[in-house]
Structure formats: C-alpha cells, structure tokens
Design an enzyme around this catalytic site. Structure first.
Site, mmCIF file in Angstrom:
data_model
loop_
_atom_site.group_PDB
_atom_site.id
_atom_site.type_symbol
_atom_site.label_atom_id
_atom_site.label_comp_id
_atom_site.label_asym_id
_atom_site.label_seq_id
_atom_site.Cartn_x
_atom_site.Cartn_y
_atom_site.Cartn_z
ATOM 1 N N GLU A 47 -12.765 82.428 55.232
ATOM 2 C CA GLU A 47 -12.685 81.136 54.537
ATOM 3 C C GLU A 47 -11.326 81.039 53.830
ATOM 4 O OE1 GLU A 47 -14.938 81.186 50.880
ATOM 5 O OE2 GLU A 47 -15.314 79.028 50.951
ATOM 6 N N ASN A 107 -13.320 71.927 52.485
ATOM 7 C CA ASN A 107 -13.184 73.358 52.773
ATOM 8 C C ASN A 107 -13.638 73.506 54.229
ATOM 9 O OD1 ASN A 107 -13.405 76.130 52.935
ATOM 10 N ND2 ASN A 107 -14.326 76.366 50.908
ATOM 11 N N LYS A 124 -17.392 72.606 54.948
ATOM 12 C CA LYS A 124 -18.390 73.317 54.134
ATOM 13 C C LYS A 124 -19.306 72.362 53.377
ATOM 14 C CE LYS A 124 -18.493 77.064 50.674
ATOM 15 N NZ LYS A 124 -17.615 77.961 49.898
ATOM 16 N N GLU A 143 -15.025 74.989 43.283
ATOM 17 C CA GLU A 143 -15.102 74.312 44.589
ATOM 18 C C GLU A 143 -15.642 72.891 44.444
ATOM 19 O OE1 GLU A 143 -16.118 76.331 48.241
ATOM 20 O OE2 GLU A 143 -16.469 78.153 47.067
ATOM 21 N N CYS A 169 -18.983 80.633 53.942
ATOM 22 C CA CYS A 169 -19.298 81.384 52.730
ATOM 23 C C CYS A 169 -20.658 81.077 52.126
ATOM 24 C CB CYS A 169 -18.186 81.226 51.702
ATOM 25 S SG CYS A 169 -18.336 82.486 50.404
ATOM 26 N N ASN A 194 -15.263 84.212 50.774
ATOM 27 C CA ASN A 194 -14.509 84.746 49.626
ATOM 28 C C ASN A 194 -15.552 84.929 48.532
ATOM 29 O OD1 ASN A 194 -11.209 84.224 49.626
ATOM 30 N ND2 ASN A 194 -12.300 82.822 50.975
HETATM 31 N N1 CDT Z 1 -16.546 80.936 48.424
HETATM 32 C C1 CDT Z 1 -17.860 80.968 48.123
HETATM 33 O O1 CDT Z 1 -18.622 80.119 48.564
HETATM 34 N N2 CDT Z 1 -18.254 81.971 47.306
HETATM 35 C C2 CDT Z 1 -19.593 82.046 46.808
HETATM 36 C C3 CDT Z 1 -19.562 82.610 45.440
HETATM 37 C C4 CDT Z 1 -20.807 82.281 44.752
HETATM 38 S S1 CDT Z 1 -20.707 82.500 43.050
HETATM 39 C C5 CDT Z 1 -20.186 80.989 42.447
HETATM 40 C C6 CDT Z 1 -20.528 82.869 47.681
HETATM 41 O O2 CDT Z 1 -21.643 82.417 47.913
HETATM 42 O O3 CDT Z 1 -20.174 83.973 48.101
#
Ligand code: CDT
Length: 309
Positions: A47, A107, A124, A143, A169, A194
């Site tokens: 991502e 995204n 996304k 985000e 993600c 990420n």
């Molecule tokens: N990038 C992304 O979607 N990261 C989220 C972090 C969650 S905590 C706010 C994930 O689900 O891995």
C-alpha cells in the site's frame, strides 16, 4: 491439471520522508528484477509504496499534502517501473495515493499486465483511523482526512490465467472485503499494507499485531477458497514501527511463504490456482450453502445495535 502463477511478494523496508520517488522506484525495480530471475509472473508491492506513510501526520498546507499524491500513472518518476516490467515480461500490482483530474483523492492499487498496461484498479474502501487532529497520539492515522472512501467496490479481473482481486490494508480485517470478491470467484487476492505496531486507542492490542495480521488473511483465504498475497511496508519509518510478515497464503489457509526481515525482501511462491477448486466446490460452495436472505442486516445496517434490537 494445474494452473501455476508464480508470485513475488515484494515487501518494502521503511521509506523515509526524505526519500525521493526516484530512490523508491529504483528499490522496486531491484525487487522486480529479482522476481523475474525467479520466473515470477507477477510481483506485488505494498500500500502507498511510493512514499512514506504520510497519513501519520496532520498537515494543513495543501502543497505539502499534494506532494504525496500521484496525478498520473505512470508519471515521469514511475515510468521506469513500467518500462522495466515490460522488458522483463512481468506483471505487478502497486499501491499509491491517487489525485484524479477532478481533484478526488483515493488510496489506490492497480494491476498491471505483462505488457505494462494497467488492467485493474481498486480504491480502498475501509479507511481506518480518524479525520480530526489528535495530537495526543504518538502517531496519528489520518486516512479519513486525506482520502475518500473508494467508489469502485471490489472487482475481479481475468489476468495471469485466473481471477485476480485486490484489497488494501485495513480491508483485510473485514470479512465483507473477501466475500464480495469470493462471490466473483476470486482465485488470488493481492493486498498491500502499512500497519503500525502501536495502535494509540488500544495499546493492549500491540502485542497481537502480527497474530491479527495472520489471523485475518488466513481466514479470508480459507473461507473464500482463494490465494492471498499480503505485502507489508515494514520497519521503522520516521520513528514509527511498522510490522512486516508479508505472506503468501494458500486456499487451505496455510502460510506457504513469509518474509523474515523488516526490509526490502522478496518472497516467492508457485501458486496453483486449481487448489482453489476443492474449497469452492465443497465446504465453501456458496451456491449450495449460503443463505443470503438471512444476511440482510449486513447490508442494511452499519453499526451494532443492542442485543434483542
Ligand atoms: N494502512 C492501514 O489501513 N493500516 C491499518 C492500521 C489500523 S490502526 C488505525 C491496518 O488495519 O493495518
């Protein structure tokens, strides 16, 4: 019979704010060449591959924000990826921050075929975190401030000899993401992530970060009879630790390849798409066993109501 797709999960180590697109693309090209040397059909990048994970910062200067977005794909800076992919005859998927000509921000992930043509796009849908300034957090997760919810749902594309799908993600934590593609007979889901180890609103979850990552991807693969290729941007990025654990997961739910480092690392597996068949034909024969009339709440209601409500 077997239908083999050789896939490379191209985990990326940290990308700092000072790293230019040119430097990042050079690292990606290295991973792509390594994948080609292993006869990969396809290489999967994380991502928001091209920059540091910028939603960790509250920014107000529009020019500063815009610097993290791509107005065109390919651009002058990303063109070497496409040129090299075509030369090597390898496909790829790539995540990036998309700024459309109408000024919309998503995204996004794309699927690029072996002729370097963009054949699929996903934006996304499950945007985690918050929209407002929360400076008490060691790292914010904005985000919801920087992106719109994706407007393309989850599709599948006939590519690389099978039905390919994409998610990004946080989507991987939601069974609906997999099932919408499962209902389109998906055979391989490509997904980049990420994931900061530290979740400020729930620090007691931190020790379970890798476990939860595996849990959702393995369950999604098994319950939909599909391969899942999950690819991290890992390591310490601008002081924020991101988990690695990039994995290639079979329709059995088993992990058949996994990254060992927190750095640029390629994980390669020969994936037989026909392994999806026995799951789709038996335990998860949707036509035979699903009861959509009993699932109405899933699409009619967003949040949970009290028991008995
Ligand atoms: N990038 C992304 O979607 N990261 C989220 C972090 C969650 S905590 C706010 C994930 O689900 O891995």
């Amino acid at each position: 019979m077997s239908r083999i797709v050789t896939v490379g999960a191209a985990q990326m180590g940290p990308i700092q704010r000072a790293h230019s697109r040119r430097e990042v693309v050079a690292r990606m090209v290295e991973l792509m060449r390594e994948a080609a040397s292993h006869r990969c059909d396809l290489v999967v990048f994380p991502e928001l591959t091209l920059t540091t994970f910028f939603p960790r910062w509250w920014m107000e200067d529009q020019a500063e924000i815009d610097a993290f977005f791509e107005r065109e794909m390919p651009s002058n800076e990303t063109a070497p990826l496409f040129t090299e992919a075509k030369r090597l005859g390898i496909g790829f998927s790539l995540g990036y921050a998309e700024l459309t000509p109408e000024g919309r921000r998503f995204n996004t992930a794309i699927l690029v075929n072996k002729s370097a043509e963009i054949g699929g796009k996903y934006r996304k849908i499950h945007l985690p975190g918050h929209a407002g300034h929360e400076p008490w957090r060691a790292f914010q997760h904005l985000e919801k401030r920087y992106f719109e919810v994706g407007d393309l749902s989850w599709g599948t594309w006939n590519a690389f000899g099978g039905a390919m799908g994409m998610m990004i993600c946080n989507d991987r934590r939601w069974p609906e993401s997999y099932r919408v593609m499962g209902l389109q007979s998906v055979e391989m889901i490509l997904l980049g992530y990420n994931t900061p180890r530290h979740n400020p609103p729930a620090p007691d979850h931190d020790r379970l970060s890798e476990f939860h990552n595996q849990l959702v991807m393995q369950a999604g693969a098994y319950q939909n009879g599909t391969w899942v290729v999950g690819v991290a941007k890992a390591g310490v990025e601008e002081g924020c630790e991101m988990i690695g654990g990039s994995s290639i997961i079979a329709p059995t739910g088993e992990v058949i390849g996994q990254a060992l480092t927190q750095d640029d690392e390629l994980v390669v597996a020969r994936c037989d798409l026909d392994l999806t068949k026995s799951y789709k034909a038996t335990t998860f024969n949707f036509d035979m066993h699903r009861q959509p009339d009993q699932y109405r709440r899933i699409v009619e209601q967003r949040g949970a109501v009290k028991a008995g409500g």
